[in-house]
Design an enzyme around this catalytic site. Sequence first.
Site, mmCIF file in Angstrom:
data_model
loop_
_atom_site.group_PDB
_atom_site.id
_atom_site.type_symbol
_atom_site.label_atom_id
_atom_site.label_comp_id
_atom_site.label_asym_id
_atom_site.label_seq_id
_atom_site.Cartn_x
_atom_site.Cartn_y
_atom_site.Cartn_z
ATOM 1 N N CYS A 78 0.837 -1.201 0.000
ATOM 2 C CA CYS A 78 0.000 0.000 0.000
ATOM 3 C C CYS A 78 0.881 1.265 0.000
ATOM 4 C CB CYS A 78 -0.957 -0.061 1.189
ATOM 5 S SG CYS A 78 -2.318 1.077 1.039
ATOM 6 N N HIS A 164 -3.548 -5.476 1.099
ATOM 7 C CA HIS A 164 -2.882 -5.868 2.348
ATOM 8 C C HIS A 164 -2.824 -7.385 2.514
ATOM 9 C CE1 HIS A 164 -2.452 -1.866 4.178
ATOM 10 N NE2 HIS A 164 -3.456 -1.590 3.367
ATOM 11 N N GLU A 166 -1.291 -9.022 4.629
ATOM 12 C CA GLU A 166 -1.223 -9.408 6.048
ATOM 13 C C GLU A 166 -2.610 -9.470 6.699
ATOM 14 O OE1 GLU A 166 -0.946 -4.877 6.192
ATOM 15 O OE2 GLU A 166 -0.672 -6.490 4.798
#
Length: 505
Positions: A78, A164, A166
């Site tokens: 990002c 993202h 994660e």
Amino acid sequence: MILVVDFGSQTAHLITRRLKDLGIESELVDPDDALKVCSKVKPSGLIFSGGPASVYEKNAPMVDKKIFNLGIPILGICYGWQLIAYLLGGEVNAGNKEYGPTTLRISDFHNLFYGLPSETSVIESHGDTVEKMPDGFEKLAETESVFLAAVVNKEKKFYGVQFHPEAHHSDHGSEMLANFATIVCNLGLHPQSPNVDEMISEIKEKVGNKKVIGAFSGGTDSAVAGVLVARAIGKNFIPFFVDSGLMREETIARIKNEFPKTLGVKVEIIPARDLFLIRLKGVTDPEEKRKKIGALYIELFEKEMKKHKDIKYLLQGTTYADFIHSQGSKRSAHIKSHHNVGGLPKNMKLKLLEPLRYFYTDQVREIGLKLKLPKDVVFQQPFPGPGHAVRIVGEVTGKRLARQVAADMIVVSELRKSGWYKKVFQCWSVMSGTNSTAVKGDGRFYGEVVAVRIVNSKDRMTAEIARVPFPVLEKIASRIVNEVPNVSRVVYDITSKPPATMEWE
Ligand code: XMP
């Protein structure tokens, strides 16, 4: 280790958590200190986290550009990717905001996306996007509104993603991070001692009040995965077991009698013994046999699915070894069509739930013990998905199956009695499909040769024969010729793998 440069994202810490789950050492570092820390700890990779700023803001966090000359692979997430683009001469613009789940369409499976499906759900949360890549970068994937959702500079090993990985709900996010760590940064995965309570609450959080369906194969992996899910969501877990008659009887008994107690939920037993025998009638080719069995499992699975509503997830006991093995290699020859429960139905709408995906067999056993599963479930031998069928050379008939079941049980029980069962990786009998002459009760008798195979192995890729003492083997032979009908002779298979595979078919 992998150094995570924290640009202020809510999920920066989650990146280190995901890496730690994979057994990769990682640390957060402030952008101002990143270069200095790099020269001190010499990380194998860098991850630039997301962050709330725009690269054009007055006090936007930056890194020293020298960091790009260290020869360390970088993954920008990002804002981290926007910053890479900005500092290396690309263009970042406001607009095309995207928040929440979106579909990532992968066009190039280079490293980061190795082994992933071409479409997967990812979480995006950004205002700015990169409109023009810096020199040397190429596109890997896009989303509905972000053309450059994932990019790479292959020469420098710099990656950028607008989403993202994660985040929990980026479906294959952990695999992307694992790919970055292993394939790009050359690190090995050493997942740490599993925390069962955390695993259960993660499943709870992920699944919410949706339903999960899961097939038991009788093996350790599916049992451990099933118990985790049952502890997390109770009655919203719908476990079933296809009784093909091709598994060991003790496995079937355990699933029927013990599992409901351990799970606290009823296991749906699908009786299919006759059906499997009908489908296997006249089938002698080993590959055709495996495929017929796989196809029937899928058929029964789909029928079972239709009985339930509101199912969102399919539970699979996939482990890291399965994941790596199933990737295979582009140039490797096709030896056997391995399968567990027949692969997955085509066009399946369900999402996969794979709580053991990043664990190896020994860790799965550790989880099983922590969950207080019986030791004989946790430490049982691996058993092939198509079961006894691949241990009966030639056609599987009801009679030959019954003989195989009896001979196999003799091998298992004699090894148990002698204390050898625990010392070997796998043991079983094989109906060889060959006949030989014997003398039984003063008369000539012409019947089938049974082979006994007992092997040791660590990773199943290679195996050596177990040097079981002759008296134990002799007892096995004597019992099989005396107790199992139509058997003329017993031989001990003394071939290693390679060249012979472990199973005869
Ligand atoms: P092979 O015969 O390939 O066996 O040397 C290696 C290991 O895999 C098991 N095996 C299977 N497991 N589905 C499975 O889940 C299968 O179709 C299958 N075929 C073999 C075998 O028992 C040994 O542990």
